[in-house]
Design an enzyme around this catalytic site. Structure first.
Site, PDB file in Angstrom:
ATOM      1  CB  ALA A   1      -3.249   0.351 -10.845  1.00 51.04           C
TER       2      ALA A   1
ATOM      3  N   GLY B   1       0.965   0.055  -8.005  1.00 51.62           N
ATOM      4  CA  GLY B   1       0.100  -0.780  -7.167  1.00 51.62           C
ATOM      5  C   GLY B   1       0.715  -2.118  -6.823  1.00 51.62           C
TER       6      GLY B   1
ATOM      7  CD  GLU C   1       0.441   2.167  -4.077  1.00 53.62           C
ATOM      8  OE1 GLU C   1       0.190   3.244  -3.488  1.00 53.62           O
ATOM      9  OE2 GLU C   1      -0.097   1.850  -5.160  1.00 53.62           O
TER      10      GLU C   1
ATOM     11  CD  GLU D   1       2.222   5.069  -8.307  1.00 53.74           C
ATOM     12  OE1 GLU D   1       1.712   4.013  -7.876  1.00 53.74           O
ATOM     13  OE2 GLU D   1       3.426   5.365  -8.129  1.00 53.74           O
TER      14      GLU D   1
END
Length: 255
Positions: free
Chosen positions: A66, A112, A115, A135
């Site tokens: 992200a 992300g 994911e 993360e």
């Protein structure tokens, strides 16, 4: 629709979405998530599309994570809203599409990005791919489904190890633990992914849509009932009639 951060190409019955932010290793920012969501809606309603491929631009990164710069000023309420919006507008939407989505992981798939790949139904990776959920090194946890989808794919123990340690794993290791289906050279990756998509595109789209729904419930108490119901429903569909008739007539079905 015109897009700024993604490319959408359609080749016969296959649609290819390329995340195109090479200057940031294809990191997912709000605009990119919005554009991906719009593209997924478009393809979900496109009856000529039988399979979708998601990949990243270049040979270094699928999606490097992200866009952390967007996290700087968020509080708890805003962060929960960001995660919920990501789930509802993109990640869950991909998982529940009525046609298969294949991730062609061409390099880094971190945070992300991993994911996003895990929300897809199938994952192929290039030999140079590195996958991980880093993360916790930022004082965060995965917020786009990582804590839920990774244990289902690789088991809770391995998922805990990857999430708690934040270490990256190679594409070959990802294949060994079941996180990706196949590993190819960077030159072969998209070709091999297209070959799989073409194989899928020959089959009944109605049956595949029902199978996706049933498989998505396979780890719940509703799984067997969902399969039974879907098995019955396909008997009323045109594809079943065409498929069985073609088999009896010893010809290829025209789905």
């Amino acid at each position: 629709m015109s897009y700024e951060n993604i490319l959408l190409n359609k080749e016969d019955k296959i649609s290819i979405i390329t995340i195109n932010r090479p200057e940031s290793l294809n990191a997912l920012n709000t605009q990119t998530i919005k554009e991906l969501s719009t593209a997924i809606d478009e393809l979900n309603n496109d009856t000529t599309c039988r399979a979708v491929i998601i990949t990243g631009s270049g040979e270094k990164s699928f999606v490097a994570g992200a866009d952390i710069k967007e996290f700087t000023d968020l509080g708890q309420k805003e962060a929960e809203e960001l995660a919920r919006n990501g789930h509802n507008s993109l990640f869950n939407k991909i998982e529940n599409m009525n046609k298969p989505v294949i991730a062609a992981v061409n390099g880094f798939a971190l945070g992300g990005g991993l994911e996003l790949a895990m929300a897809c139904h199938i994952r192929y990776a290039s030999e140079n791919a590195k996958l991980g959920l880093p993360e916790v090194t930022l004082g965060l946890i995965p917020g786009y489904g990582g804590t839920q989808r990774l244990p289902k794919l690789v088991g809770k123990g391995i998922a805990n190890e990857m999430i708690f340690s934040a270490k990256m794993i190679t594409a070959q290791k990802a294949k060994e633990i079941g996180l990706v289906n196949e590993v190819y050279s960077i030159e072969e990756l998209l070709t091999k992914t297209k070959e799989l998509a073409s194989l899928i595109a020959r089959n009944s789209p109605m049956a595949i849509a029902k199978a996706i729904h049933a498989v998505n419930l396979s780890d719940t108490e509703k799984g067997f009932d969902a399969e039974i119901k879907a098995f019955g429903e396909v008997f009323e569909l045109d594809d079943k009639k065409e498929g069985v008739t073609a088999f009896i007539e010893k010809r290829k079905p025209n789905f």
